[in-house]
Design a protein around this motif. Sequence first.
Motif: not given
Length: 429
Positions: A38-40, A65-68, A372-374
């Motif tokens: 999500l960060a990328g 990974g953890a994002s999903g 992750t968004a910010i």
Amino acid sequence: MQPAYTDTYYSRTTATPERYPAAAGRIEADVCIVGGGLAGLTAALKLARSGRKVVLLEAQRVAWGASGRNGGFVSAGYATGLVAIERRVGPDQARELFRLSMEGVEIVRNTIDVLGIRDAHSVPGIAKALRYDSRGALKQTSERQQSEFGLQLRYLPRDEVRELFISPKYHEAVLDEGAFHFHPLNYARALAREASRLGAAIHEHSPVVAADLDGARKIVRTKSAEIAAEHVVFTTGGYTGGVLPALQRSFLPIATYVLLTEQAPELVQGAIRTRAAILDDRRAGDYYRLVDGGNRILWGGRITTRTTDPRDIAALLRREMVTTYPQLSDLQVEIAWSGLMAYARHLMPQIGQWKPGVWYCTAFGGHGMNTTAIGGTVIAEGLTGESDRYRLFAPFDLAWNGGIFGRAAVQLTYWSYQAADAVKEFRAR
């Protein structure tokens, strides 16, 4: 055939089938992003919107990974509390950092609205529930956050709590009506889709094997490609490799576990009578919510420094669920899974510039949906010169994780939290 995602509720309910090719050949770019979580993806989308030529490299699948595969909770804050942040940076900077976390929530919410991501299945409300009587502390803390930050918090006394969560365990709660929960994998894939539409080149199954980060043009290599870029952004998490050793040494991969129950609407809704998600406030606690239209429970909890799954992962989590809600003793588990999060020792995200043109944005464990968004946003702003807000995270830099001693300390700390939680619960009986 390319391998699939790990078997989770999210992978079983993925909305769209798109795949992205592996990187190949010589590629020129303005920015190379390493890591398709999500960060990328947030950074890639913002940079693509600004007209930058972006290449994103993901070792597996987008948000693999953890994002999903996380709980899907989107709320303000960090893995550590505001008081701990104040002790480190002072009250003024702590408030600025907290407001950034609130902005992260709004970035996710607005992105869902602007892109029309219906398959994110956003549901309002997250309740933080206590297994003991805080004697006014919970209400006081929520009133402070309402006053200082304008959060939409509603205190729930014991009687109201037990009308919503039919469990003898809970004594009081605070409902964050501005927070929400959602399908993180569908959200992440929508980010990738939009970034790709705007010209970002996204490559799955393209693990980075080497990087030369010293020149004006950085060189990043995969097995089949060489990417030359002015900027490289590392947005990997718990599955980070050794390409940038300073990054790998700066946090610990911590495993957390999640289960999905069978479909049993009457049984499920006889225990949990709210569509708000529930975050057990124990420092070694659980998080859970109804999914599939209220027909199933997605229940997460437990952390460990081991990176392989225990054989009885489903049984461990189910025991926690049934202990909390004895009426669910006949409810069976359909699937269970784990994921590695990245935790820094200071329990804050690590966001900044390692050297000119080399950026990092990682360590979101425990509160990743907003951070992750910010994080992706402020890194993109710093890279383009739009702002230097990423500097607010400078006190939480790439500190050494302690190696094997750090792992032992984390596990011992978690066990001590479990013991402290058990004592509080015992006294509350």
